[in-house]
Design an enzyme around this catalytic site. Sequence first.
Site, PDB file in Angstrom:
ATOM      1  N   HIS A   7       4.244  -5.370   5.169  1.00  0.00           N
ATOM      2  CA  HIS A   7       5.667  -5.415   5.470  1.00  0.00           C
ATOM      3  C   HIS A   7       5.923  -4.842   6.855  1.00  0.00           C
ATOM      4  CE1 HIS A   7       4.834  -1.585   3.410  1.00  0.00           C
ATOM      5  NE2 HIS A   7       5.801  -1.046   4.130  1.00  0.00           N
ATOM      6  N   HIS A  31       8.640  -2.719   9.220  1.00  0.00           N
ATOM      7  CA  HIS A  31       9.798  -1.848   9.300  1.00  0.00           C
ATOM      8  C   HIS A  31      10.609  -2.223  10.537  1.00  0.00           C
ATOM      9  CE1 HIS A  31       8.449   1.267   6.341  1.00  0.00           C
ATOM     10  NE2 HIS A  31       7.250   0.806   6.680  1.00  0.00           N
ATOM     11  N   GLN A  55       2.557  -0.912   8.993  1.00  0.00           N
ATOM     12  CA  GLN A  55       1.528   0.028   8.550  1.00  0.00           C
ATOM     13  C   GLN A  55       0.508  -0.776   7.738  1.00  0.00           C
ATOM     14  OE1 GLN A  55       4.729   2.336   6.815  1.00  0.00           O
ATOM     15  NE2 GLN A  55       3.995   4.165   7.875  1.00  0.00           N
ATOM     16  N   HIS A  67       1.555  -4.096   0.021  1.00  0.00           N
ATOM     17  CA  HIS A  67       2.180  -5.400   0.299  1.00  0.00           C
ATOM     18  C   HIS A  67       2.559  -5.343   1.779  1.00  0.00           C
ATOM     19  CE1 HIS A  67       5.236  -8.661  -1.219  1.00  0.00           C
ATOM     20  NE2 HIS A  67       4.848  -8.911   0.021  1.00  0.00           N
TER      21      HIS A  67
END
Length: 477
Positions: free
Chosen positions: A408, A410, A395, A406
């Site tokens: 990242h 998933h 995202q 930050h």
Amino acid sequence: MTSLSRGNSSNNLRNADKVQKTLIAVCQMNATSLKADNLQTIIDLVATASSRGAQMVFLPEACDYIGETKNQSIDYSEPLHGNFIHQLKKAAIRHKVWLSVGSFHQKGPENQDKPKLINTHIIIDSEGKIRATYDKAHLFDLDIAGKVRLCESDFVIPGSKVIPPVSTPIGRIGMATCYDVRFPELSLALAHQGAQIITYPSAFTQTTGMAHWECLLRARAIETQCYVIAAAQTGKHNAKRSSYGHAMVVDPWGAIIAQCSEGVGLCLAEIDLDYVAKVRSEMPVWQHRRTDLYGRVIALDSDASFIPPDDQPIYQFGHIKIPSSHIFYRTRLSIAFVNIKPVLPGHALIAPLRVAVNLADLNPAEVTDLFLTVQHVTEVLKKHFKATSTTMAIQDGLEAGQTVQHVHVHILPRKFGDFSDNDDIYDHLQNHDKGWTEHTKLRSVEEMAEEARQLRVHFYTKPADPEVQSAGSSDES
């Protein structure tokens, strides 16, 4: 003998406040074919090092003996459980020190066409247990027609793997031996696996030592930002063989901080892991590497990280502090951690160590590391949670549902029928961390730590019993 111990010439980088240091002793020997005399020299050096406060003692290559002929070298070799190593285990226990046995001549397998030996580098702890062994990978073969032939491969079996860095009281040690110093790929692979210190116990010849010994050691220290520790053989061993000596310790900035002068003896040096971290922070070459252009050097026989998550207590994830107990895998540039409110069992997150808001903010090295980590972690999660597929999502930005500033990834292990419509997973993913109240069911820190503990097993496996492992090669470079 006298030993020279020089201060760190890079004080402009060091903050001298409250650093915890450990003392090591680096030994210099003149081994001959007289095994009993060599063993007594080692025992005396270990006793002296212990009396001066050293926590770990480093011995040179071929510290058990240097044979006068190839046949003698093979005939004098011993198994790993033989008398030589037994006596060194006793010395480690008696003096409460760790030992790096730079190498001894280990008896090779009996099913060889012709007898050969193995040059074994061993780390023994203060309880007399072998923590790791390493087979010298690079063998020095020199064959100039009509002039000289010096080929280790004639009587030595080369090593076949990179040994992951060994956790010791002075830091994580990457094991190498002598001629290995000429191959930066090995030291880079060890540093990538988390080494803070790299050892090059050696028996360099006079000619190669005078030309290359110091510059090679300093180069390996500078490029890996590790301490480099190099115990050494010195002087004339027999009518055909002499060694250069100059056992030394080089710090991560490339400064020689301790060095032996002529003769048998030792020098002392302080190992400061805070300084390793400081050099790497202020000269972040690992983040600047252009792995998109030339790839990265890794140990092919080991696909797991050996940088423990507990290396630091807290990791920053945007505005959130993640305890190390919730992180199950760490590389040089990325971390993987469990989720406080997973959409599905095994829903985990992977983020770069450096806080960066968007994917475009990452440099090429971070992007490469992030997605190699995603690849590796995905396979582990599928296996652990018995999944058949995986959903991976980034995202990138507020409008994409990103709530933590930050970048990242998933990772969600998938099974048949976990959602009636596959696209439903994206609605759940977008909303799983929004609208929380005091009644929202979140996982406890204990639950998260337990899941991370179970997942760590897949990445930080205990190596096979080194008592039955073989190791490396023979004399010099």
